[in-house]
Design an enzyme around this catalytic site. Structure first.
Site, short mmCIF file in Angstrom:
data_model
loop_
_atom_site.label_atom_id
_atom_site.label_comp_id
_atom_site.label_asym_id
_atom_site.label_seq_id
_atom_site.Cartn_x
_atom_site.Cartn_y
_atom_site.Cartn_z
N TYR A 66 -1.77 -0.49 10.85
CA TYR A 66 -1.89 -1.17 9.55
C TYR A 66 -0.69 -0.84 8.67
O TYR A 66 -0.01 -1.75 8.17
CB TYR A 66 -3.20 -0.75 8.85
CG TYR A 66 -3.22 -1.09 7.37
CD1 TYR A 66 -3.20 -2.43 6.95
CD2 TYR A 66 -3.28 -0.10 6.39
CE1 TYR A 66 -3.21 -2.75 5.59
CE2 TYR A 66 -3.29 -0.41 5.04
CZ TYR A 66 -3.26 -1.74 4.64
OH TYR A 66 -3.26 -2.06 3.29
N LYS A 81 2.40 -3.22 7.19
CA LYS A 81 2.68 -3.40 5.75
C LYS A 81 4.11 -2.93 5.44
O LYS A 81 4.79 -3.53 4.61
CB LYS A 81 1.67 -2.64 4.89
CG LYS A 81 0.25 -3.16 4.93
CD LYS A 81 0.07 -4.56 4.40
CE LYS A 81 0.24 -4.68 2.91
NZ LYS A 81 -0.12 -6.04 2.41
N THR A 105 0.82 -1.22 0.00
CA THR A 105 0.00 0.00 0.00
C THR A 105 0.85 1.26 0.00
O THR A 105 1.99 1.25 0.48
CB THR A 105 -0.90 -0.01 1.26
OG1 THR A 105 -1.47 1.28 1.45
CG2 THR A 105 -0.09 -0.32 2.53
N ASP A 106 0.27 2.34 -0.50
CA ASP A 106 0.98 3.63 -0.45
C ASP A 106 1.02 4.19 0.98
O ASP A 106 1.76 5.13 1.26
CB ASP A 106 0.33 4.65 -1.40
CG ASP A 106 -1.12 4.97 -1.06
OD1 ASP A 106 -1.71 4.30 -0.17
OD2 ASP A 106 -1.68 5.90 -1.67
N GLU A 107 0.24 3.58 1.89
CA GLU A 107 0.19 4.11 3.26
C GLU A 107 1.52 3.94 3.99
O GLU A 107 1.75 4.58 5.01
CB GLU A 107 -0.98 3.48 4.03
CG GLU A 107 -2.29 3.73 3.30
CD GLU A 107 -3.54 3.33 4.06
OE1 GLU A 107 -3.51 3.30 5.29
OE2 GLU A 107 -4.56 3.07 3.39
P1 NAD Z 1 -9.39 -7.69 2.09
O1 NAD Z 1 -9.41 -7.39 3.54
O2 NAD Z 1 -10.62 -7.47 1.27
O3 NAD Z 1 -8.98 -9.23 1.86
C1 NAD Z 1 -7.96 -9.84 2.56
C2 NAD Z 1 -8.04 -11.33 2.27
O4 NAD Z 1 -6.98 -11.97 3.02
C3 NAD Z 1 -9.35 -11.97 2.73
O5 NAD Z 1 -9.83 -12.85 1.75
C4 NAD Z 1 -8.97 -12.72 4.00
O6 NAD Z 1 -9.77 -13.88 4.23
C5 NAD Z 1 -7.52 -13.10 3.70
N1 NAD Z 1 -6.75 -13.32 4.92
C6 NAD Z 1 -6.69 -12.50 6.01
N2 NAD Z 1 -5.92 -13.06 6.95
C7 NAD Z 1 -5.46 -14.23 6.45
C8 NAD Z 1 -4.61 -15.25 6.95
N3 NAD Z 1 -4.10 -15.17 8.17
N4 NAD Z 1 -4.34 -16.29 6.15
C9 NAD Z 1 -4.87 -16.40 4.89
N5 NAD Z 1 -5.70 -15.47 4.39
C10 NAD Z 1 -6.00 -14.40 5.15
O7 NAD Z 1 -8.14 -6.88 1.53
P2 NAD Z 1 -7.96 -6.13 0.15
O8 NAD Z 1 -8.51 -4.77 0.27
O9 NAD Z 1 -8.39 -7.01 -0.96
O10 NAD Z 1 -6.38 -5.99 0.13
C11 NAD Z 1 -5.56 -7.02 -0.41
C12 NAD Z 1 -4.11 -6.62 -0.30
O11 NAD Z 1 -3.89 -5.40 -0.99
C13 NAD Z 1 -3.67 -6.38 1.14
O12 NAD Z 1 -2.36 -6.88 1.28
C14 NAD Z 1 -3.68 -4.87 1.28
O13 NAD Z 1 -2.74 -4.44 2.22
C15 NAD Z 1 -3.32 -4.45 -0.13
N6 NAD Z 1 -3.84 -3.12 -0.55
C16 NAD Z 1 -5.17 -2.83 -0.38
C17 NAD Z 1 -5.64 -1.60 -0.83
C18 NAD Z 1 -7.10 -1.23 -0.73
O14 NAD Z 1 -7.47 -0.10 -1.03
N7 NAD Z 1 -7.98 -2.13 -0.32
C19 NAD Z 1 -4.77 -0.68 -1.42
C20 NAD Z 1 -3.42 -1.03 -1.57
C21 NAD Z 1 -2.97 -2.27 -1.14
P1 TYD Z 2 -10.77 3.88 4.34
O1 TYD Z 2 -11.73 3.46 3.27
O2 TYD Z 2 -10.87 3.25 5.68
O3 TYD Z 2 -9.31 3.70 3.72
P2 TYD Z 2 -7.88 4.21 4.30
O4 TYD Z 2 -8.03 4.55 5.72
O5 TYD Z 2 -7.03 3.00 4.10
O6 TYD Z 2 -7.48 5.36 3.44
O7 TYD Z 2 -10.89 5.45 4.54
C1 TYD Z 2 -10.76 6.35 3.46
C2 TYD Z 2 -10.86 7.75 4.04
O8 TYD Z 2 -12.20 7.95 4.51
C3 TYD Z 2 -9.95 7.99 5.21
O9 TYD Z 2 -9.50 9.34 5.17
C4 TYD Z 2 -10.84 7.78 6.43
C5 TYD Z 2 -12.19 8.26 5.92
N1 TYD Z 2 -13.37 7.58 6.49
C6 TYD Z 2 -14.42 8.34 7.03
O10 TYD Z 2 -14.38 9.58 7.03
N2 TYD Z 2 -15.48 7.68 7.55
C7 TYD Z 2 -15.58 6.32 7.56
O11 TYD Z 2 -16.59 5.77 8.09
C8 TYD Z 2 -14.49 5.56 7.01
C9 TYD Z 2 -14.54 4.06 7.02
C10 TYD Z 2 -13.41 6.24 6.47
#
Ligand code: NAD
Ligand code: TYD
Length: 353
Positions: A160, A164, A135-137
């Site tokens: 988080y 990461k 993630t970019d975070e």
């Molecule tokens: P998500 O929470 O939707 O899915 C995570 C998946 O991992 C789920 O299917 C869960 O069952 C599985 N999982 C969790 N713990 C586990 C374990 N101990 N063993 C096996 N499987 C397990 O997450 P996402 O949003 O699809 O993100 C996927 C990846 O991309 C993550 O690594 C996240 O850090 C990264 N990412 C997410 C975003 C975003 O905006 N969602 C952005 C950048 C990077």
């Molecule tokens: P989120 O979807 O949780 O992603 P991330 O924290 O990884 O960026 O949140 C996106 C943005 O929205 C973040 O600035 C937090 C804000 N947010 C709210 O204002 N209210 C909410 O209920 C949630 C879940 C997020």
């Protein structure tokens, strides 16, 4: 599994939001791979996300937890993988604030388990690749100006992002120490079908449908760079095949929105979709206590992946949001199920174990 296929790929977290799009993409567009999907099926993992492809001859699902060292070692000893695309993670910042240890276990210990098991794969196959989805975070927060580049220093602020960042460091360290071939990508906020309704966009879509308040943290002047999940999946496939080993790629949408502006946009689109009078959903907006350690702004400089691999987002934000809203309407059963009391109670108990 198709025995005639020579290449095996392991995707972890393939039942989750982004993982399910990556799994589908590999099954349908890369018939020269057997795709193994390893997922523990936590609250965020849902096999319904892959219903349409579950019978594909080149696909196998394995329920398993990456934090279990013995299980991972045994599982890897029975397979030969040409690559691992590692997405399994705890992914929600708010949960990491209330339960950081789960993030340490899954995101750090789980990643190191996979890295250790991958060393043997590499010994047997010099073309093996470990691809970590990040993630970019990890870069922390930007001020009003500037963009995250691949060279930006790590400066994570939430449990988080700290977990990461740690797993990114372990991947790079295994590359240096054991010469494990790896690639990492750091992506901005994703949105689209299959996202668990705890993140901003699906939570607000669901709350508007249910006429529930939309909790905007603080003053809402926080900025995120939104990318449609299918464009992320496309970038992942490209990096897996063409990315340079040992490199990092930033992926982003060049699509910055302040949370409050995005909330207004969502309200307008939802009023249209629900055939409500314009302005109805905006009345649900409720400014609530801020998230502790809330990062002000994320924004990605994606010029490296554009220049080197020719990737760019293909879906505009308007198109992506409309497709996302349509998906949640067409999949009411999915949404009702994952927000049901039984579902949430079941996972709450597991989560606190
Ligand atoms: P998500 O929470 O939707 O899915 C995570 C998946 O991992 C789920 O299917 C869960 O069952 C599985 N999982 C969790 N713990 C586990 C374990 N101990 N063993 C096996 N499987 C397990 O997450 P996402 O949003 O699809 O993100 C996927 C990846 O991309 C993550 O690594 C996240 O850090 C990264 N990412 C997410 C975003 C975003 O905006 N969602 C952005 C950048 C990077
Ligand atoms: P989120 O979807 O949780 O992603 P991330 O924290 O990884 O960026 O949140 C996106 C943005 O929205 C973040 O600035 C937090 C804000 N947010 C709210 O204002 N209210 C909410 O209920 C949630 C879940 C997020």
């Amino acid at each position: 599994m198709d025995k005639n296929i020579q290449k095996n790929i392991l995707i972890t977290g393939g039942a989750g939001f982004i993982g399910s799009h990556v799994v589908r993409r590999f099954i349908t567009l890369n018939s020269n791979y057997n795709v193994f999907n390893l997922d523990a099926l936590t609250y965020a993992g849902n096999l319904e996300n892959l219903k349409d492809v579950e019978r594909a001859p080149n696909y196998e699902f394995i329920k398993g937890d990456i934090t279990k060292t013995d299980f991972i070692n045994e599982f890897f000893s029975k397979h030969s993988f040409d690559g691992v695309i590692h997405l399994a993670a705890e992914s929600h910042v708010d949960r990491s604030i209330t339960d950081p240890l789960s993030f340490v276990r899954t995101n750090i210990l789980g990643t190191v388990n996979l890295l250790n098991a991958s060393l043997q794969q590499f010994e047997n196959n010099p073309n093996f690749l470990f691809y970590h989805i990040s993630t970019d975070e990890v870069y922390g927060s930007l001020g009003e100006k500037g963009l995250f580049k691949e060279t930006t220093s790590y400066d994570p602020n939430s449990p988080y992002s700290a977990s990461k960042a740690s797993s990114d460091h372990f991947v790079r360290a295994y590359g240096e120490t054991y010469k494990l071939p790896f690639v990492i990508s750091n992506c901005s906020n994703n949105y689209g079908p299959n996202q668990f309704p705890e993140k901003l966009i699906p939570l607000f879509i669901n709350n508007i449908i249910q006429n529930k308040p939309l909790p905007v943290y603080g003053d809402g002047n926080y900025t995120r760079d939104w990318l449609y999940v299918k464009d992320h999946a496309k970038a992942i496939e490209l990096i897996f095949h063409k990315g340079k080993k040992g490199e990092t790629y930033n992926i982003g949408g060049l699509n910055e929105w302040k949370n409050i502006d995005l909330t207004h946009l969502l309200c307008r689109l939802m009023d249209k979709k629900l055939k409500r009078t314009l302005g109805t959903s905006e009345k649900l907006i409720s400014f609530v206590k801020d998230r502790p350690g809330h990062d002000l702004r994320y924004a990605i400089d994606a010029s490296k992946i554009k220049k080197e691999l020719g990737w760019k987002p293909s879906v505009t934000f308007e198109e992506g949001l409309e497709q996302t809203i349509d998906w949640y309407f067409d999949n009411k059963e999915w949404l009702d199920n994952v927000t049901s009391k039984d579902y949430l109670e079941y996972y709450k108990n597991q989560y606190q174990e």
